[in-house]
Structure formats: structure tokens, C-alpha cells
Enzyme design. Structure first.
Site, mmCIF file in Angstrom:
data_model
loop_
_atom_site.group_PDB
_atom_site.id
_atom_site.type_symbol
_atom_site.label_atom_id
_atom_site.label_comp_id
_atom_site.label_asym_id
_atom_site.label_seq_id
_atom_site.Cartn_x
_atom_site.Cartn_y
_atom_site.Cartn_z
ATOM 1 C CB SER A 142 0.763 -3.649 1.685
ATOM 2 O OG SER A 142 1.883 -3.874 1.365
ATOM 3 C CE1 TYR A 155 0.924 -0.102 -2.592
ATOM 4 C CE2 TYR A 155 2.213 -0.787 -0.785
ATOM 5 C CZ TYR A 155 1.311 -0.932 -1.848
ATOM 6 O OH TYR A 155 0.929 -2.245 -1.916
HETATM 7 P P1 NAD Z 1 -1.777 -5.056 -10.148
HETATM 8 O O1 NAD Z 1 -1.097 -3.643 -10.705
HETATM 9 O O2 NAD Z 1 -1.405 -6.375 -11.137
HETATM 10 O O3 NAD Z 1 -3.229 -4.705 -10.212
HETATM 11 C C1 NAD Z 1 -3.685 -3.831 -9.835
HETATM 12 C C2 NAD Z 1 -5.046 -3.654 -10.218
HETATM 13 O O4 NAD Z 1 -5.763 -2.477 -9.720
HETATM 14 C C3 NAD Z 1 -5.150 -3.669 -11.968
HETATM 15 O O5 NAD Z 1 -6.498 -4.293 -12.233
HETATM 16 C C4 NAD Z 1 -5.495 -2.014 -12.275
HETATM 17 O O6 NAD Z 1 -6.177 -1.900 -13.421
HETATM 18 C C5 NAD Z 1 -6.328 -1.692 -10.987
HETATM 19 N N1 NAD Z 1 -6.322 -0.233 -10.765
HETATM 20 C C6 NAD Z 1 -5.218 0.543 -10.582
HETATM 21 N N2 NAD Z 1 -5.737 2.036 -10.557
HETATM 22 C C7 NAD Z 1 -7.086 1.816 -10.845
HETATM 23 C C8 NAD Z 1 -7.962 2.835 -10.683
HETATM 24 N N3 NAD Z 1 -7.892 3.938 -10.703
HETATM 25 N N4 NAD Z 1 -9.326 2.442 -10.991
HETATM 26 C C9 NAD Z 1 -9.566 1.110 -11.124
HETATM 27 N N5 NAD Z 1 -8.711 0.030 -11.079
HETATM 28 C C10 NAD Z 1 -7.347 0.413 -11.099
HETATM 29 O O7 NAD Z 1 -1.063 -4.875 -8.910
HETATM 30 P P2 NAD Z 1 -1.405 -6.338 -7.705
HETATM 31 O O8 NAD Z 1 -0.137 -6.814 -7.197
HETATM 32 O O9 NAD Z 1 -2.536 -7.217 -8.229
HETATM 33 O O10 NAD Z 1 -2.009 -5.205 -6.724
HETATM 34 C C11 NAD Z 1 -3.414 -5.657 -6.143
HETATM 35 C C12 NAD Z 1 -3.578 -5.015 -4.672
HETATM 36 O O11 NAD Z 1 -2.457 -5.795 -3.521
HETATM 37 C C13 NAD Z 1 -3.100 -3.594 -4.559
HETATM 38 O O12 NAD Z 1 -3.826 -2.907 -3.802
HETATM 39 C C14 NAD Z 1 -1.604 -3.814 -4.152
HETATM 40 O O13 NAD Z 1 -1.171 -2.426 -3.270
HETATM 41 C C15 NAD Z 1 -1.516 -4.936 -3.109
HETATM 42 N N6 NAD Z 1 -0.494 -5.434 -2.787
HETATM 43 C C16 NAD Z 1 0.339 -5.982 -3.517
HETATM 44 C C17 NAD Z 1 1.563 -6.448 -3.723
HETATM 45 C C18 NAD Z 1 2.597 -6.948 -4.433
HETATM 46 O O14 NAD Z 1 3.679 -7.037 -4.026
HETATM 47 N N7 NAD Z 1 2.319 -7.308 -5.634
HETATM 48 C C19 NAD Z 1 2.063 -6.521 -2.015
HETATM 49 C C20 NAD Z 1 1.060 -6.017 -1.132
HETATM 50 C C21 NAD Z 1 0.071 -5.473 -1.450
#
Ligand code: NAD
Length: 261
Positions: A142, A155
Site C-alpha cells: 500500500s 495497517y
Molecule cells: P477487498 O476488501 O475488496 O478484498 C480483500 C480480500 O481479502 C477479500 O477477498 C477478503 O475475503 C480477503 N480476506 C480478508 N481477510 C481474509 C482472511 N482472514 N483470510 C482470507 N481472505 C481474507 O479489498 P481490496 O481493496 O481488494 O484489498 C486487497 C489488498 O489491497 C489488501 O491487502 C489491501 O490492504 C490492499 N490495498 C487496498 C487499497 C484500496 O484502496 N482498496 C489500497 C492499498 C492497498
């Protein structure tokens, strides 16, 4: 892609958001895909993508907070496909709170899912990558792996940690054809962002619209959310491009200029 050249990718958290977009991208390229995620309709999501692109797949609702479930998923994946060529450590959660109120259990869950799970997955799949002298590991970190924000102590700690883990794996993997890189997105409008709006409203005493403008997009030089496809394309660059074999140990910012501050 012929079966002789077909490759296998495992993506944690691939039944939602960024992970699902990454899965669709590899499906389009004919990869075998190992899906994971906790969405209640995960089985249907994985089967739907596999059917749409005619690929082989597995789906495991393994809880990334549990090393035993991670090890089980890795073992079944290796049994079925022999090797996982590309590992995308993507599953992640968020919790927003001032530190003095931050629940201990939330701290532990964030460190377990966002950081420790990547260690356990990598460790389990590493020997087969090493044996074939090829592997690509992408950790979805991130902008918060490079810069902090208030109220996100766990986080930010997990994401700084995973950037460090990525660099270490790059050094260990070099001689075995294994590269390891982190992607550092800015704000992408997925459930993880949507779900933090109520807590951000509370922590900053703002309306929903103010949170979007003054907390999220305030950080972006380009005043828009990043698309899931943009993140998937950056993963593709790190695994498939002509630069991929010699690009390792980097933290690639796809953050609309956030960390240029
Ligand atoms: P999201 O909530 O849409 O997806 C997260 C996924 O992780 C889901 O499929 C969920 O079921 C899975 N997950 C969560 N806890 C879990 C567990 N205990 N076991 C198995 N699976 C689990 O969010 P996203 O935005 O797609 O996030 C994906 C990655 O990107 C994350 O690591 C997040 O920190 C990172 N990220 C997101 C953003 C943003 O703005 N959306 C920015 C920077 C980084």
C-alpha cells in the site's frame, strides 16, 4: 496458451476487489488459478471466472489468519499443479481507530492477515519455485507501506513490514530465478475503503463526502480513485513484461502521486 506453457498463479483474497481483478487478468491469459477469499459466494465467483475463460482452478476459503489453513491450501495446490509459479499475497483487512482505543484483537488480526500470512504462503511455496528456478512473488502492500496516516497504526505497521519482507525475499530469491516485488496502491474504491468510511467519519468528525474528499482524495495529486484494473496491470508488468526477470525488490507506487509529497 498451450498446456506445456500454462502457468499457475495463487492469489489470496481473490473473490473481491483488487485480487479478483488480478485473477480475471490471469484467467484471460489462460493461467491455472488458485482462488482464496472469505466472501460467502466465493465458490461461485471462482467457478464463474474459470468458466468464462475456460481455465483450471481451485478455490480455498482458507483463513489467512491461520497458518494451518495456509499450509493446507499450499499443500493441496502443489499436489494439483506441482508448482505455483506466481504467488500474489493480496488478502488484507483494515481497522481505523486512535491508538489508545485500538482493540488488541484487531491489531493481531491485521498483522496476521496482512503480514504473517505472506510469510507462511511464501515459505510453503518457495521450495518448488526454487527447484524449478522460476518464481514471481507479488505482495500487495500500500502507499501505507511507504508513508503513514493517523488512526491506522496496525495497517501501516503491517504494510511497512511487508515491504521489508519483499526486499528480503528478493535478495534470497535472486540466484534461483525468483523475483519478489511489492505494489503500493493509493486509494482504490473497493469494500476495504467503503467499509472504513463510518470509522473515518467518527475519527475525523466528518461527513461521508468530506471523508472522500478530505481524507481519501486529498492524498492523491490526481484527484480520482485508482481502478482495480490499474493495479492488475502493474502486477502484470512485474510478472510478464520484458523487465520482469530483472525487476526485483522494488515497491512500485501506483498511487496517483500520493507518495510524491
Ligand atoms: P477487498 O476488501 O475488496 O478484498 C480483500 C480480500 O481479502 C477479500 O477477498 C477478503 O475475503 C480477503 N480476506 C480478508 N481477510 C481474509 C482472511 N482472514 N483470510 C482470507 N481472505 C481474507 O479489498 P481490496 O481493496 O481488494 O484489498 C486487497 C489488498 O489491497 C489488501 O491487502 C489491501 O490492504 C490492499 N490495498 C487496498 C487499497 C484500496 O484502496 N482498496 C489500497 C492499498 C492497498
Amino acid at each position: 496458451m498451450s498446456s506445456a506453457t500454462k502457468r499457475t498463479v495463487l492469489i489470496t483474497g481473490s473473490t473481491s476487489g483488487i485480487g479478483m481483478a488480478i485473477a480475471r487478468m490471469y484467467a484471460q491469459k489462460g493461467y491455472n488459478i488458485i482462488f482464496n477469499g472469505l466472501e460467502p459466494n466465493g465458490v461461485e465467483i471462482a467457478a464463474g471466472i474459470a468458466a468464462e475463460f475456460g481455465i483450471d482452478h481451485l478455490f480455498f476459503p482458507a483463513n489467512m489468519a491461520d497458518p494451518a489453513q495456509i499450509s493446507d491450501m499450499a499443500a493441496h495446490s502443489l499436489e494439483r499443479f506441482g508448482v505455483v509459479d506466481i504467488l500474489i499475497n493480496n488478502a488484507g483487512i483494515q481497522f481505523v481507530s486512535p491508538v489508545e482505543d485500538f482493540p488488541d484483537a484487531k491489531w493481531d488480526a491485521i498483522i496476521d492477515i496482512n503480514l504473517n500470512a505472506a510469510f507462511h504462503m511464501t515459505k510453503a511455496l518457495w521450495p518448488a519455485m526454487k527447484a524449478q528456478k522460476f518464481g514471481r512473488i507479488i505482495n500487495i502492500a500500500s502507499a501505507h507501506g511507504l508513508i503513514a496516516s493517523p488512526f491506522k497504526s496496525a495497517y501501516v505497521s503491517s504494510k511497512f513490514g511487508i515491504v521489508g519482507f519483499t526486499k528480503t525475499m528478493a535478495l534470497e530469491g535472486g540466484e534461483f530465478g525468483i523475483t519478489a516485488n511489492a505494489v503500493c496502491p493509493g486509494y482504490v474504491f473497493t469494500p476495504i475503503v467503503e467499509n472504513q468510511i463510518p470509522d473515518q467519519m467518527k475519527a475525523h468528525n466528518m461527513t461521508r463526502e468530506e471523508v472522500i474528499e478530505k481524507v481519501f482524495l486529498k492524498e492523491h495529486a490526481v484527484k480520482e480513485f485508482i481502478t482495480v484494473e490499474a493495479i492488475a496491470e502493474s502486477v502484470l508488468f512485474l510478472t510478464e513484461s520484458a523487465a520482469a526477470s530483472v525487476t526485483t525488490g522494488i515497491a512500485l507506487s501506483v498511487d496517483a502521486g500520493w507518495t510524491a509529497h
